[in-house]
Design a protein around this motif. Structure first.
Motif, mmCIF file in Angstrom:
data_model
loop_
_atom_site.group_PDB
_atom_site.id
_atom_site.type_symbol
_atom_site.label_atom_id
_atom_site.label_comp_id
_atom_site.label_asym_id
_atom_site.label_seq_id
_atom_site.Cartn_x
_atom_site.Cartn_y
_atom_site.Cartn_z
ATOM 1 N N CYS A 130 29.693 -30.400 49.256
ATOM 2 C CA CYS A 130 30.464 -29.426 48.491
ATOM 3 C C CYS A 130 31.928 -29.496 48.930
ATOM 4 O O CYS A 130 32.232 -29.420 50.122
ATOM 5 N N THR A 131 32.832 -29.655 47.953
ATOM 6 C CA THR A 131 34.256 -29.732 48.280
ATOM 7 C C THR A 131 34.844 -28.362 48.597
ATOM 8 O O THR A 131 35.985 -28.268 49.017
ATOM 9 N N ARG A 132 34.057 -27.317 48.411
ATOM 10 C CA ARG A 132 34.532 -25.963 48.707
ATOM 11 C C ARG A 132 34.106 -25.515 50.101
ATOM 12 O O ARG A 132 34.905 -24.999 50.864
ATOM 13 N N CYS A 133 32.815 -25.697 50.444
ATOM 14 C CA CYS A 133 32.316 -25.174 51.725
ATOM 15 C C CYS A 133 31.785 -26.242 52.672
ATOM 16 O O CYS A 133 31.503 -25.953 53.821
ATOM 17 N N GLY A 134 31.608 -27.460 52.189
ATOM 18 C CA GLY A 134 31.122 -28.541 53.039
ATOM 19 C C GLY A 134 29.614 -28.669 53.126
ATOM 20 O O GLY A 134 29.098 -29.539 53.844
ATOM 21 N N ALA A 135 28.868 -27.817 52.413
ATOM 22 C CA ALA A 135 27.406 -27.876 52.445
ATOM 23 C C ALA A 135 26.897 -29.153 51.775
ATOM 24 O O ALA A 135 27.516 -29.674 50.850
ATOM 25 N N GLN A 136 25.775 -29.643 52.248
ATOM 26 C CA GLN A 136 25.101 -30.787 51.640
ATOM 27 C C GLN A 136 24.155 -30.279 50.560
ATOM 28 O O GLN A 136 23.482 -29.262 50.758
ATOM 29 N N PHE A 137 24.111 -30.955 49.424
ATOM 30 C CA PHE A 137 23.224 -30.559 48.330
ATOM 31 C C PHE A 137 22.923 -31.762 47.464
ATOM 32 O O PHE A 137 23.605 -32.780 47.535
ATOM 33 N N GLY A 138 21.891 -31.638 46.652
ATOM 34 C CA GLY A 138 21.501 -32.718 45.758
ATOM 35 C C GLY A 138 22.222 -32.631 44.423
ATOM 36 O O GLY A 138 22.304 -31.565 43.826
ATOM 37 N N CYS A 139 22.752 -33.753 43.989
ATOM 38 C CA CYS A 139 23.407 -33.859 42.677
ATOM 39 C C CYS A 139 22.705 -34.987 41.936
ATOM 40 O O CYS A 139 22.698 -36.124 42.406
ATOM 41 N N ALA A 140 22.118 -34.669 40.798
ATOM 42 C CA ALA A 140 21.362 -35.678 40.049
ATOM 43 C C ALA A 140 22.240 -36.856 39.632
ATOM 44 O O ALA A 140 21.785 -37.995 39.622
ATOM 45 N N MET A 141 23.495 -36.589 39.318
ATOM 46 C CA MET A 141 24.378 -37.679 38.901
ATOM 47 C C MET A 141 24.663 -38.623 40.074
ATOM 48 O O MET A 141 24.637 -39.839 39.918
ATOM 49 N N VAL A 142 24.936 -38.073 41.239
ATOM 50 C CA VAL A 142 25.220 -38.895 42.414
ATOM 51 C C VAL A 142 23.956 -39.602 42.888
ATOM 52 O O VAL A 142 24.000 -40.765 43.283
ATOM 53 N N ASP A 143 22.836 -38.898 42.830
ATOM 54 C CA ASP A 143 21.569 -39.455 43.303
ATOM 55 C C ASP A 143 20.964 -40.471 42.331
ATOM 56 O O ASP A 143 19.978 -41.122 42.659
ATOM 57 N N GLY A 144 21.521 -40.572 41.124
ATOM 58 C CA GLY A 144 21.011 -41.518 40.141
ATOM 59 C C GLY A 144 19.729 -41.079 39.470
ATOM 60 O O GLY A 144 18.966 -41.896 38.967
ATOM 61 N N SER A 145 19.491 -39.788 39.432
ATOM 62 C CA SER A 145 18.274 -39.255 38.822
ATOM 63 C C SER A 145 18.364 -39.322 37.292
ATOM 64 O O SER A 145 19.432 -39.102 36.722
ATOM 65 N N PRO A 146 17.247 -39.583 36.634
ATOM 66 C CA PRO A 146 17.263 -39.564 35.171
ATOM 67 C C PRO A 146 17.280 -38.139 34.624
ATOM 68 O O PRO A 146 17.561 -37.924 33.451
#
Length: 62
Positions: A4-20
């Motif tokens: 997260c560019t706001r708080c630095g937390a790690q999270f899943g993003c379907a676009m980054v992860d390449g999910s359909p």
């Protein structure tokens, strides 16, 4: 995983992860712009808080 560019937390993003599947953020209201200085993805908590604050400000101004 994304950061997260706001708080630095790690999270899943379907676009980054390449999910359909669509990313979780597509289920949120698209009407709230994210500030330019915060370019990049925000975690669910930060994006939801930003949307809630923007909607509260809009309703208070009415």
């Amino acid at each position: 995983m994304s950061t997260c560019t706001r708080c630095g937390a790690q999270f899943g993003c379907a676009m980054v992860d390449g999910s359909p599947e669509p990313c979780w953020c597509t289920a949120l209201p698209p009407a709230v712009p994210v500030p330019q200085e915060a370019a990049g993805c925000w975690c669910p908590a930060c994006l939801r808080a930003h949307i809630a604050a923007a909607l509260a400000n809009t309703q208070a101004a009415s």
